[in-house]
Design an enzyme around this catalytic site. Structure first.
Site, mmCIF file in Angstrom:
data_model
loop_
_atom_site.group_PDB
_atom_site.id
_atom_site.type_symbol
_atom_site.label_atom_id
_atom_site.label_comp_id
_atom_site.label_asym_id
_atom_site.label_seq_id
_atom_site.Cartn_x
_atom_site.Cartn_y
_atom_site.Cartn_z
ATOM 1 N N PRO A 118 -31.160 17.728 32.565
ATOM 2 C CG PRO A 118 -30.792 19.939 33.160
ATOM 3 C CD PRO A 118 -30.074 18.684 32.785
ATOM 4 C CG ASN A 119 -36.262 20.460 32.723
ATOM 5 O OD1 ASN A 119 -37.020 20.234 33.667
ATOM 6 N ND2 ASN A 119 -35.420 21.479 32.726
ATOM 7 C CB ALA A 132 -30.984 24.438 30.620
ATOM 8 C CE1 TYR A 151 -35.912 20.929 23.344
ATOM 9 C CE2 TYR A 151 -37.720 21.609 24.761
ATOM 10 C CZ TYR A 151 -36.440 21.796 24.284
ATOM 11 O OH TYR A 151 -35.676 22.836 24.745
ATOM 12 N NE ARG A 194 -38.071 20.701 28.356
ATOM 13 C CZ ARG A 194 -36.785 20.768 28.098
ATOM 14 N NH1 ARG A 194 -36.139 19.685 27.705
ATOM 15 N NH2 ARG A 194 -36.143 21.889 28.226
HETATM 16 C C1 DQA Z 1 -31.865 20.850 24.493
HETATM 17 C C2 DQA Z 1 -31.680 22.346 24.191
HETATM 18 C C3 DQA Z 1 -31.445 23.126 25.461
HETATM 19 O O1 DQA Z 1 -31.320 24.517 25.159
HETATM 20 C C4 DQA Z 1 -32.620 22.956 26.394
HETATM 21 O O2 DQA Z 1 -32.389 23.646 27.610
HETATM 22 C C5 DQA Z 1 -32.968 21.531 26.646
HETATM 23 C C6 DQA Z 1 -32.959 20.614 25.511
HETATM 24 C C7 DQA Z 1 -32.227 20.052 23.223
HETATM 25 O O3 DQA Z 1 -32.112 18.833 23.272
HETATM 26 O O4 DQA Z 1 -32.642 20.637 22.219
HETATM 27 O O5 DQA Z 1 -33.339 21.147 27.740
HETATM 28 O O6 DQA Z 1 -30.632 20.335 24.989
#
Ligand code: DQA
Length: 146
Positions: A10-11, A77, A23, A18
């Site tokens: 997700p995301n 997450a 990131y 984002r």
């Molecule tokens: C993530 C770290 C996770 O805590 C976060 O919820 C993400 C991205 C990362 O790639 O650093 O969505 O997996």
């Protein structure tokens, strides 16, 4: 030649827009491109899949059983919450690499627990976009050792 399956949770479809301070500004397509180049350089094929839905991620892991030699997964997450994804990974007996762009151990307390960590071969975290290449190279090395 083997298939390596790269799964993004997700995301991660929002990479580039984002929280760029956390990131980076590269897109998911950029990261997947690096992963594919690393897989192909080693003579393997990379399939990739992204979903914001837990069940779809589980089905992708199940679909790798008996078909893909390795799974590289950034569960987003769900890393911290999903026993169902951990169970799906436990039922997959190929090489499994957990991947994170950020160093989750250096962030909020709740990100320091990974429920998938105990069932994967190893983890790559904290190297941003470069981690996608590193995770595939780690999977390839692990396949060569097997
Ligand atoms: C993530 C770290 C996770 O805590 C976060 O919820 C993400 C991205 C990362 O790639 O650093 O969505 O997996």
């Amino acid at each position: 030649m083997s298939i390596i399956l790269l799964i993004n949770g997700p995301n991660l479809n929002l990479l580039g827009e984002r929280e760029p301070d956390v990131y980076g500004t590269d897109t998911l397509a950029d990261c997947v491109g690096d992963a594919r180049a690393a897989a192909e350089a080693a003579g393997h094929t990379l399939e990739d899949f992204q979903s914001n839905h837990e069940g779809e991620l589980i089905e992708a892991i199940q679909g790798a059983r008996g078909r893909c030699a390795a799974v590289v997964i950034n569960p987003g997450a769900f890393t911290h919450t999903s026993y169902a994804i951990a169970d799906a990974l436990a039922a997959y007996d190929g090489v499994k690499v957990e991947l994170h762009l950020s160093n989750t151990n250096a962030r909020e307390e709740w990100r320091r627990t990974s429920v998938v960590g105990p069932v994967v071969t190893g983890t790559v975290a904290g190297f941003g976009r470069t981690g996608y290449r590193l995770a595939v190279e780690a999977a390839v090395a692990s396949l060569q050792e097997a």
